[in-house]
Design a protein around this motif. Structure first.
Motif, PDB file in Angstrom:
ATOM      1  N   PRO A  33      -0.831  -1.931  -2.850  1.00 19.78           N
ATOM      2  CA  PRO A  33       0.570  -1.901  -2.428  1.00 19.78           C
ATOM      3  C   PRO A  33       0.730  -2.572  -1.068  1.00 19.78           C
ATOM      4  CG  PRO A  33      -0.431   0.262  -2.184  1.00 19.78           C
ATOM      5  CD  PRO A  33      -1.463  -0.632  -2.830  1.00 19.78           C
ATOM      6  N   ALA A  34       1.958  -2.694  -0.611  1.00 15.90           N
ATOM      7  CA  ALA A  34       2.244  -3.368   0.647  1.00 15.90           C
ATOM      8  C   ALA A  34       1.538  -2.698   1.815  1.00 15.90           C
ATOM      9  CB  ALA A  34       3.747  -3.390   0.890  1.00 15.90           C
ATOM     10  N   ALA A  35       1.090  -3.514   2.768  1.00 17.65           N
ATOM     11  CA  ALA A  35       0.469  -2.987   3.985  1.00 17.65           C
ATOM     12  C   ALA A  35       1.485  -2.125   4.735  1.00 17.65           C
ATOM     13  CB  ALA A  35      -0.010  -4.141   4.858  1.00 17.65           C
ATOM     14  N   PRO A  36       1.029  -1.092   5.445  1.00 18.38           N
ATOM     15  CA  PRO A  36       1.953  -0.177   6.123  1.00 18.38           C
ATOM     16  C   PRO A  36       2.944  -0.855   7.066  1.00 18.38           C
ATOM     17  CG  PRO A  36      -0.243   0.761   6.077  1.00 18.38           C
ATOM     18  CD  PRO A  36      -0.360  -0.636   5.536  1.00 18.38           C
ATOM     19  N   TYR A  37       2.533  -1.899   7.780  1.00 22.94           N
ATOM     20  CA  TYR A  37       3.451  -2.521   8.737  1.00 22.94           C
ATOM     21  C   TYR A  37       4.601  -3.252   8.044  1.00 22.94           C
ATOM     22  CZ  TYR A  37       1.394  -7.240   8.201  1.00 22.94           C
ATOM     23  OH  TYR A  37       0.976  -8.444   7.720  1.00 22.94           O
ATOM     24  N   GLY A 102      12.077  -8.115  18.267  1.00 19.37           N
ATOM     25  CA  GLY A 102      10.880  -8.865  18.637  1.00 19.37           C
ATOM     26  C   GLY A 102       9.702  -7.973  18.987  1.00 19.37           C
ATOM     27  N   LYS A 103       9.804  -6.666  18.731  1.00 20.52           N
ATOM     28  CA  LYS A 103       8.691  -5.763  19.039  1.00 20.52           C
ATOM     29  C   LYS A 103       7.581  -5.920  18.008  1.00 20.52           C
ATOM     30  CE  LYS A 103      11.241  -2.450  21.758  1.00 20.52           C
ATOM     31  NZ  LYS A 103      11.696  -1.067  21.890  1.00 20.52           N
ATOM     32  N   ILE A 104       6.360  -5.664  18.455  1.00 18.50           N
ATOM     33  CA  ILE A 104       5.151  -5.919  17.670  1.00 18.50           C
ATOM     34  C   ILE A 104       4.911  -4.820  16.630  1.00 18.50           C
ATOM     35  CG2 ILE A 104       2.653  -6.180  17.814  1.00 18.50           C
ATOM     36  CD1 ILE A 104       3.151  -7.126  20.765  1.00 18.50           C
ATOM     37  N   LYS A 105       4.689  -5.248  15.378  1.00 16.26           N
ATOM     38  CA  LYS A 105       4.327  -4.314  14.306  1.00 16.26           C
ATOM     39  C   LYS A 105       2.818  -4.325  14.035  1.00 16.26           C
ATOM     40  CE  LYS A 105       8.505  -3.471  11.950  1.00 16.26           C
ATOM     41  NZ  LYS A 105       8.744  -2.115  11.524  1.00 16.26           N
ATOM     42  N   THR A 106       2.177  -5.463  14.262  1.00 19.06           N
ATOM     43  CA  THR A 106       0.736  -5.584  14.057  1.00 19.06           C
ATOM     44  C   THR A 106       0.215  -6.711  14.944  1.00 19.06           C
ATOM     45  OG1 THR A 106      -1.045  -5.935  12.427  1.00 19.06           O
ATOM     46  CG2 THR A 106       1.001  -7.148  12.064  1.00 19.06           C
ATOM     47  N   PHE A 184      -9.375  -8.403  12.014  1.00 22.20           N
ATOM     48  CA  PHE A 184      -9.289  -7.092  12.657  1.00 22.20           C
ATOM     49  C   PHE A 184      -7.865  -6.964  13.172  1.00 22.20           C
ATOM     50  CE2 PHE A 184      -9.349  -4.729  16.718  1.00 22.20           C
ATOM     51  CZ  PHE A 184      -9.631  -3.473  16.216  1.00 22.20           C
ATOM     52  N   ALA A 185      -7.229  -5.842  12.885  1.00 22.05           N
ATOM     53  CA  ALA A 185      -5.848  -5.623  13.321  1.00 22.05           C
ATOM     54  C   ALA A 185      -5.704  -4.257  13.966  1.00 22.05           C
ATOM     55  CB  ALA A 185      -4.891  -5.738  12.144  1.00 22.05           C
TER      56      ALA A 185
END
Length: 196
Positions: A33-37, A102-106, A184-185
């Protein structure tokens, strides 16, 4: 600087996958399934990519990140802005940003292994960048501890398309796609508040 085709591949590496409840890697045959972010309401870090880059570069002058450039993703329906920064020919940083704020999700570091005499040195440089990213969010770790932690995470995720481990408000993700790259994330997670 042409990074769009490779950068799109980099972000697609982590675009699918799911965290398992017991921090185990998913079998390649399992449904992804889709990645959490990518999910609606996924949390963000409380900073933009420009703010992150400025603070990261100040803390890591020997491992700098160049400006992130937006990736053209016309087929992307996730409502995220994707961007990448080329470190060298086989090492990239990438991100997905919340549309509007523009905030970072990953935040992701991807190493594209290129067989040859420089492969070991390139892998060590990739690990150094991954450790620097880890230390940015876990500043109490020494450089040696961060390198050991990354090495352990990469070993745990070896051969897995999506391996995740949580620590406090952070999710660490390893996506090992063999010759297509190792990513790596670091992602923020929502913490559930305990009720009395």
């Amino acid at each position: 600087m042409k990074i769009a085709p490779r950068a799109a591949l980099l972000l697609s590496i982590l675009a699918f996958g799911s965290a398992s409840a017991d921090d185990r890697p998913l079998d390649r045959a399992e449904h992804m399934p889709a990645a959490p972010y990518l999910l609606a309401g996924a949390p963000t870090f409380d900073m933009t990519i420009a703010q992150f880059r400025e603070k990261y570069n100040a803390a890591n002058p020997a491992l700098p990140l160049s400006e992130y450039r937006a990736i053209d993703s016309r087929d992307d329906k996730s409502n995220l802005t994707r961007a990448a920064s080329k470190i060298n020919e086989n090492l990239y940083a990438s991100t997905a940003l919340e549309h509007g704020t523009g905030k970072i999700k990953t935040l992701q570091i991807t190493w594209l292994p290129i067989p040859g005499p420089d492969e070991d040195a390139a892998q060590q440089k990739a690990i150094a960048y991954m450790a620097a990213l880890l230390r940015f969010f876990s500043p109490t770790l020494s450089p040696e501890e961060a390198t050991q932690r990354i090495t352990k995470l990469l070993a745990q995720g070896k051969g897995s398309r999506y391996f995740t481990q949580t620590e406090g408000a952070l999710r660490f993700v390893v996506a090992d796609n063999g010759e297509k790259g190792l990513t790596f994330a670091i992602e923020p997670i929502k913490l559930a508040l305990a009720t009395p």
